[in-house]
Motif scaffolding. Sequence first.
Motif, PDB file in Angstrom:
ATOM      1  N   PRO A 191      -6.088  94.306  64.197  1.00  0.00           N
ATOM      2  CA  PRO A 191      -6.179  94.999  62.847  1.00  0.00           C
ATOM      3  C   PRO A 191      -6.583  96.211  63.038  1.00  0.00           C
ATOM      4  O   PRO A 191      -7.548  96.540  63.940  1.00  0.00           O
ATOM      5  CB  PRO A 191      -6.919  93.970  62.134  1.00  0.00           C
ATOM      6  N   LYS A 192      -6.013  97.348  62.296  1.00  0.00           N
ATOM      7  CA  LYS A 192      -6.565  98.559  61.998  1.00  0.00           C
ATOM      8  C   LYS A 192      -7.554  98.472  60.988  1.00  0.00           C
ATOM      9  O   LYS A 192      -7.033  98.787  59.794  1.00  0.00           O
ATOM     10  CB  LYS A 192      -5.605  99.581  61.970  1.00  0.00           C
ATOM     11  N   GLY A 193      -8.890  98.457  61.206  1.00  0.00           N
ATOM     12  CA  GLY A 193      -9.833  98.098  60.173  1.00  0.00           C
ATOM     13  C   GLY A 193     -10.622  96.939  60.692  1.00  0.00           C
ATOM     14  O   GLY A 193     -11.210  96.939  61.720  1.00  0.00           O
ATOM     15  N   LEU A 194     -11.222  96.076  59.590  1.00  0.00           N
ATOM     16  CA  LEU A 194     -12.241  95.242  60.030  1.00  0.00           C
ATOM     17  C   LEU A 194     -11.661  94.031  60.864  1.00  0.00           C
ATOM     18  O   LEU A 194     -10.480  93.342  60.689  1.00  0.00           O
ATOM     19  CB  LEU A 194     -12.565  94.482  58.749  1.00  0.00           C
ATOM     20  N   ILE A 195     -12.316  93.692  61.914  1.00  0.00           N
ATOM     21  CA  ILE A 195     -12.103  92.675  62.899  1.00  0.00           C
ATOM     22  C   ILE A 195     -13.253  91.777  62.965  1.00  0.00           C
ATOM     23  O   ILE A 195     -14.281  92.133  63.113  1.00  0.00           O
ATOM     24  CB  ILE A 195     -11.697  93.307  64.316  1.00  0.00           C
ATOM     25  N   ALA A 196     -12.942  90.583  62.963  1.00  0.00           N
ATOM     26  CA  ALA A 196     -14.010  89.643  63.458  1.00  0.00           C
ATOM     27  C   ALA A 196     -13.519  89.080  64.848  1.00  0.00           C
ATOM     28  O   ALA A 196     -12.524  88.725  65.302  1.00  0.00           O
ATOM     29  CB  ALA A 196     -13.843  88.330  62.574  1.00  0.00           C
ATOM     30  N   GLU A 197     -14.586  89.395  65.696  1.00  0.00           N
ATOM     31  CA  GLU A 197     -14.405  89.525  67.194  1.00  0.00           C
ATOM     32  C   GLU A 197     -15.595  88.465  67.761  1.00  0.00           C
ATOM     33  O   GLU A 197     -16.741  88.525  67.489  1.00  0.00           O
ATOM     34  CB  GLU A 197     -14.135  90.668  67.812  1.00  0.00           C
ATOM     35  N   ARG A 198     -15.327  88.007  69.202  1.00  0.00           N
ATOM     36  CA  ARG A 198     -16.247  87.505  69.881  1.00  0.00           C
ATOM     37  C   ARG A 198     -16.914  88.305  70.845  1.00  0.00           C
ATOM     38  O   ARG A 198     -16.257  89.309  71.411  1.00  0.00           O
ATOM     39  CB  ARG A 198     -15.730  86.244  70.848  1.00  0.00           C
TER      40      ARG A 198
ATOM     41  N   GLY B  74     -27.575  89.138  79.410  1.00  0.00           N
ATOM     42  CA  GLY B  74     -28.700  89.015  78.749  1.00  0.00           C
ATOM     43  C   GLY B  74     -28.943  87.440  78.526  1.00  0.00           C
ATOM     44  O   GLY B  74     -29.170  86.634  79.639  1.00  0.00           O
ATOM     45  N   CYS B  75     -28.909  86.856  77.486  1.00  0.00           N
ATOM     46  CA  CYS B  75     -28.983  85.496  77.242  1.00  0.00           C
ATOM     47  C   CYS B  75     -27.892  84.768  77.697  1.00  0.00           C
ATOM     48  O   CYS B  75     -27.951  83.529  77.828  1.00  0.00           O
ATOM     49  CB  CYS B  75     -29.437  85.255  75.617  1.00  0.00           C
ATOM     50  N   GLY B  76     -26.710  85.171  77.762  1.00  0.00           N
ATOM     51  CA  GLY B  76     -25.485  84.667  78.240  1.00  0.00           C
ATOM     52  C   GLY B  76     -24.808  83.953  76.891  1.00  0.00           C
ATOM     53  O   GLY B  76     -23.713  83.120  77.301  1.00  0.00           O
ATOM     54  N   ARG B  77     -25.210  84.076  75.801  1.00  0.00           N
ATOM     55  CA  ARG B  77     -24.619  83.331  74.692  1.00  0.00           C
ATOM     56  C   ARG B  77     -23.448  83.914  73.982  1.00  0.00           C
ATOM     57  O   ARG B  77     -23.440  85.310  73.837  1.00  0.00           O
ATOM     58  CB  ARG B  77     -25.624  82.667  73.697  1.00  0.00           C
ATOM     59  N   PHE B  78     -22.598  83.424  73.608  1.00  0.00           N
ATOM     60  CA  PHE B  78     -21.622  83.948  72.683  1.00  0.00           C
ATOM     61  C   PHE B  78     -22.050  84.027  71.195  1.00  0.00           C
ATOM     62  O   PHE B  78     -22.840  83.149  70.796  1.00  0.00           O
ATOM     63  CB  PHE B  78     -20.219  83.073  72.570  1.00  0.00           C
ATOM     64  N   PHE B  79     -21.207  85.184  70.521  1.00  0.00           N
ATOM     65  CA  PHE B  79     -21.620  85.276  69.124  1.00  0.00           C
ATOM     66  C   PHE B  79     -20.566  85.890  68.568  1.00  0.00           C
ATOM     67  O   PHE B  79     -19.448  86.505  69.254  1.00  0.00           O
ATOM     68  CB  PHE B  79     -22.918  86.050  68.897  1.00  0.00           C
ATOM     69  N   ASN B  80     -20.417  86.112  67.256  1.00  0.00           N
ATOM     70  CA  ASN B  80     -19.209  86.862  66.512  1.00  0.00           C
ATOM     71  C   ASN B  80     -19.810  88.057  65.934  1.00  0.00           C
ATOM     72  O   ASN B  80     -20.930  88.354  65.746  1.00  0.00           O
ATOM     73  CB  ASN B  80     -18.538  85.960  65.374  1.00  0.00           C
ATOM     74  N   ALA B  81     -18.797  88.950  65.657  1.00  0.00           N
ATOM     75  CA  ALA B  81     -19.196  90.314  65.034  1.00  0.00           C
ATOM     76  C   ALA B  81     -18.209  90.722  64.246  1.00  0.00           C
ATOM     77  O   ALA B  81     -16.864  90.132  64.237  1.00  0.00           O
ATOM     78  CB  ALA B  81     -19.619  91.424  66.238  1.00  0.00           C
ATOM     79  N   LEU B  82     -18.493  91.354  63.052  1.00  0.00           N
ATOM     80  CA  LEU B  82     -17.709  92.166  62.174  1.00  0.00           C
ATOM     81  C   LEU B  82     -17.709  93.634  62.549  1.00  0.00           C
ATOM     82  O   LEU B  82     -18.778  94.199  62.429  1.00  0.00           O
ATOM     83  CB  LEU B  82     -17.829  91.854  60.707  1.00  0.00           C
TER      84      LEU B  82
ATOM     85  N   THR C 218     -23.525  90.941  63.087  1.00  0.00           N
ATOM     86  CA  THR C 218     -23.096  89.828  64.012  1.00  0.00           C
ATOM     87  C   THR C 218     -23.452  88.461  63.534  1.00  0.00           C
ATOM     88  O   THR C 218     -24.500  88.593  62.440  1.00  0.00           O
ATOM     89  CB  THR C 218     -23.694  90.213  65.353  1.00  0.00           C
ATOM     90  N   TYR C 219     -22.979  87.524  63.816  1.00  0.00           N
ATOM     91  CA  TYR C 219     -23.403  86.249  63.382  1.00  0.00           C
ATOM     92  C   TYR C 219     -23.228  85.074  64.528  1.00  0.00           C
ATOM     93  O   TYR C 219     -22.491  85.314  65.334  1.00  0.00           O
ATOM     94  CB  TYR C 219     -22.614  85.801  62.109  1.00  0.00           C
ATOM     95  N   GLU C 220     -23.721  83.873  64.181  1.00  0.00           N
ATOM     96  CA  GLU C 220     -23.823  82.835  65.259  1.00  0.00           C
ATOM     97  C   GLU C 220     -22.416  82.239  65.478  1.00  0.00           C
ATOM     98  O   GLU C 220     -21.777  82.234  64.459  1.00  0.00           O
ATOM     99  CB  GLU C 220     -24.781  81.996  65.171  1.00  0.00           C
ATOM    100  N   MET C 221     -22.133  81.886  66.624  1.00  0.00           N
ATOM    101  CA  MET C 221     -21.074  80.951  66.624  1.00  0.00           C
ATOM    102  C   MET C 221     -21.023  79.782  65.705  1.00  0.00           C
ATOM    103  O   MET C 221     -22.041  79.362  65.338  1.00  0.00           O
ATOM    104  CB  MET C 221     -20.845  80.612  68.212  1.00  0.00           C
ATOM    105  N   GLY C 222     -19.732  79.417  65.277  1.00  0.00           N
ATOM    106  CA  GLY C 222     -19.836  78.111  64.530  1.00  0.00           C
ATOM    107  C   GLY C 222     -19.850  78.436  62.945  1.00  0.00           C
ATOM    108  O   GLY C 222     -19.399  77.648  62.174  1.00  0.00           O
ATOM    109  N   GLN C 223     -20.302  79.775  62.644  1.00  0.00           N
ATOM    110  CA  GLN C 223     -20.243  80.049  61.118  1.00  0.00           C
ATOM    111  C   GLN C 223     -19.111  80.516  60.844  1.00  0.00           C
ATOM    112  O   GLN C 223     -18.288  81.110  61.885  1.00  0.00           O
ATOM    113  CB  GLN C 223     -21.389  81.506  61.137  1.00  0.00           C
ATOM    114  N   PRO C 224     -18.688  80.319  59.542  1.00  0.00           N
ATOM    115  CA  PRO C 224     -17.308  81.097  58.971  1.00  0.00           C
ATOM    116  C   PRO C 224     -17.468  82.550  59.176  1.00  0.00           C
ATOM    117  O   PRO C 224     -18.438  82.974  58.969  1.00  0.00           O
ATOM    118  CB  PRO C 224     -17.124  80.334  57.784  1.00  0.00           C
ATOM    119  N   ARG C 225     -16.303  83.196  59.111  1.00  0.00           N
ATOM    120  CA  ARG C 225     -16.198  84.592  58.909  1.00  0.00           C
ATOM    121  C   ARG C 225     -16.991  84.920  57.454  1.00  0.00           C
ATOM    122  O   ARG C 225     -16.622  84.493  56.448  1.00  0.00           O
ATOM    123  CB  ARG C 225     -14.621  85.158  58.794  1.00  0.00           C
ATOM    124  N   PRO C 226     -17.968  85.752  57.599  1.00  0.00           N
ATOM    125  CA  PRO C 226     -18.771  85.992  56.316  1.00  0.00           C
ATOM    126  C   PRO C 226     -17.940  87.018  55.390  1.00  0.00           C
ATOM    127  O   PRO C 226     -17.176  87.709  55.774  1.00  0.00           O
ATOM    128  CB  PRO C 226     -19.843  86.724  56.696  1.00  0.00           C
TER     129      PRO C 226
END
Lengths: 101, 417
Positions: A49-56, A62-70, A81-89
């Motif tokens: 998308p050209k605009g908002l993207i939800a990405e990993r 660092g901590c080595g963990r995945f998370f999501n971001a808008l 940013t938000y934790e894995m497993g949460q729906p797109r806010p």
Amino acid sequence: MLLIKCPYCGERAEVEFANGGEAHIARPADPMALNDEQWAQYLYMRDNPKGLIAERWRHAHGCGRFFNALRDTRTDRFVMTYEMGQPRPDITPEQAAEAAR
Amino acid sequence: MQKFSAFSLFRQALGAHQGWKPQWRSVKPKAAYDIIIVGGGGHGLGAAYYLAKQHGLRNIAVVERGWLAGGNTARNTTIIRSNYLFDESSSYYEHSLKLWEGLSQELNYNVMFSQRGCLMIAHTVHDVQVFKRHVYANRLNGIDNEWLTPQEVKEFCPPLNISPNIRYPILGGALQRRAGTARHDAVAWGFARAASDMGVDIIENCEVTGITRAPSGEVTGVETTLGPIKARKIGVSAAGHSSVVMGMAGIRLPLQSNPLQALVSEPVKPAFPTIVMSNTIHAYISQSDKGEMVIGAGTDGYVSYTQRGGLHIPAHTLEAITELCPMFRRLRMMRSWGGITDNTPDRSPITAKTSVPGLYVNCGWGTGGFKATPGAANLFAWTIAKDEPHPINAPFTIERFREGALIDEAAAAAVAH
């Protein structure tokens, strides 16, 4: 360089992170039931998308963990940013406008 | 069209150069065209040129959101080569390289194509094996490519440091002598001038905002910021914005748009005779005719349409270049910029029909589209005119991602992105 807020470690420089592509692409629950077109959609086709993207992102150095971001791909500004497993806010129009600024 | 020659230059000099005319017509869009090309970069303008020149079609418009060749055509490092591994790719890029060799004469426009060679440096045993495989594969396909020892590398490009004591010593290199560079603007302007002369309408500052379709599915035209324009066929050649434009017709593509950065140094006297690339440590350098060192950096690893990127990406490239060429350590960098590249998972392009009748797409050129400008334009024009692909671009479909017939050139890109 982007400043990225790891939900576990706080704000860190982009060089500590690895981008993991578009978020919320679930592996098919029943892979054998998929036809070739559905596999192609899952594996290769992207909204890009050209605009908002939800990405990993992964905090690789660092901590080595995945998370999501808008993020807004027109400005590279993060909304959150938000934790894995949460729906797109859902975000407010003000938040979207701020990211597009 | 004013023909460019020594005689015309002399004659204009007598008139104090006041008699030169604009090189293409500035027009308002008509209500309808047979074919609309979306995207006025080198690929799009070239497609319009070949549609007019080779297929006899005249009722064509090229619509461009900004000004001509202001996107990736203006933002790349102008490297032209055809030393790709697989038969499908090398025949596509070689088709393009052959067109480059005659392009200045054909367009009556000096595109400053300079065949100074492209040297791909190997630093590890794996590099050596991979590049030798490329050399053999290319030669079987009739494409020049040869293996140089470190001493031969040094003779061909003296600024390189072949000391065994650096972190990644040079173990050899693959040289394609017919590779080279060209002037990016001249390619687009040359195509625009020649296409305009044959009746193609070139419409700048006209952004496509929608693709209209009939109830039966086929395209009927485009919505633009200058109003609707009807068309029987639409060819999309929008580089980093391909996903956005094709999304208007409901088509998802296997693309990710990433910024790719480049930078140039202050201009210096001729000091670097060829193009040098190193995949392993990501160096990518040549010298322009103006004297600047032209340096290609890596992609930023996230989706973005910002035409910029992080400074750590070019810094990484400069570290590699200053180790390979110590004499550049005190060279100052003058400008840096980014372009938006449209990358496919297999790093090969798409030049094809789509599932929508009358809609064609040329995209996915990723980090290496400039070299393909005349070839892609030529074959895209063929595909649009005949409604079927030329044998050379027949493998480069969208459907290959469904059928599994990928053309995996990720390892064959000059540098890893």
